[in-house]
Design an enzyme around this catalytic site. Structure first.
Site: not given
Ligand code: ATP
Length: 293
Positions: A11, A97, A99-104, A139
């Protein structure tokens, strides 16, 4: 059914405001989220011994493959609530990616809840799914349905908006790591100054007014993430230089995206940017209205 494969979509936040911090430490948000066609792929297979086995393919990204993975946590949460939900073998192929801010991670967790429901025929209703989801992460409820949605509260109060049309994204994920917890912590000690125009964004989307949508892009978290990582501003500038009509950081960063009104322009910008060494990962994406696949 013994096995199911799911796409877990990324997202972008078109607008993100933090209203206040609750007594329990959670932040109340107002944000418009948009699903885009960049996705992880997960395969789930039933086990009959209530074990969870997870294999992660993430090309060098720091993604846990134990109970710290949100997919593992999601399946455990469903198993705790439903005796009928046995174990699971899971293969996770990451494209989004981390921990990118894309809710992976959140999107992977949502896919896991949906997979448990399908494979074990749990017949969960939407509210039960959301209750499990919000305990995994703010999220995750949104990621169960995706699309163009106004998310409020800590993310669990969702109002669907009309689907976005004829907007094209170029996404750049700079090679820096941002901790969401640190960003919110820094925001708490920042004087309250500026708030993005969330209501303006909602009106713009309802009117399908692309120019107004780009005018209303805004993310309050930029005010703390960008000073910590000036590279984010540099990547925004690169996207603007390539003709993006609007640019913004997504979530707590460091990912930034540019909006283009024309597919050819989007493609040209993508080709230009992906040839630049050291700028990070570059993706082309389009809005997705419906994640059911
Ligand atoms: P959001 O936008 O929801 O804040 P995000 O894109 O910043 O999420 P995620 O990719 O969801 O961050 O990952 C954040 C942290 O969660 C990562 O540094 C990783 O160590 C941990 N993590 C746990 N499960 C997963 C997963 N399935 N995919 C990616 N990271 C994961």
């Amino acid at each position: 059914m013994e096995q199911v494969t799911k796409k877990a979509y990324a997202k972008l936040n078109l607008v993100l405001d933090v209203c206040h911090k609750r007594a329990d430490g959670y932040h109340e948000l107002r944000t418009v989220m948009q699903t885009v066609n960049l996705f992880d792929e997960l395969t789930f297979r039933k086990r009959d011994d209530r074990e969870i086995r997870l294999e992660v393919h993430a090309a060098g990204a720091d993604v846990p493959c134990d109970q710290n993975n949100l997919v593992h946590r999601a399946v455990s949460a469903v198993m705790e609530r439903y005796e009928a939900c046995g174990g699971m073998d899971i293969v996770l192929n990451k494209q989004i990616p981390a921990a990118a801010g894309m809710a992976g991670g959140s999107s992977d967790a949502a896919a896991a809840i949906l997979a448990c429901d399908e494979l074990y025929d749990l017949q969960m209703d939407r509210q039960t799914m959301c209750e499990i989801a919000v305990k995994i992460g703010a999220d995750v409820p949104y990621c169960l349905t995706g699309g163009t949605v106004l998310c409020e509260g800590i993310g669990e109060i969702m109002t669907p908006l009309p689907e976005l049309r004829k907007l094209y994204f170029v996404i750049v994920k700079p090679d820096v790591s941002v901790s969401t917890a640190t960003v919110y912590g820094a925001l708490d000690s920042t004087p309250d100054t500026w708030h993005p125009n969330v209501d303006g964004m909602i009106r713009a989307i309802k009117k399908q007014d692309s120019a107004l949508i780009t005018d209303c892009l805004g993310n309050v978290l930029e005010s703390v993430t960008i000073p910590q990582h000036p590279v984010i501003e540099e990547r925004k500038q690169l996207l603007s230089d390539c003709g993006a009509q609007g640019v913004l950081m997504s979530g707590s960063g460091p990912t930034v995206f540019g909006i283009f009104f024309d597919k050819e322009q989007q493609k040209r910008a993508y080709e230009l940017l992906r040839q630049k060494k050291g700028i990070g990962q570059v993706f082309m994406a389009e809005p997705v209205a419906d994640i059911c696949s």
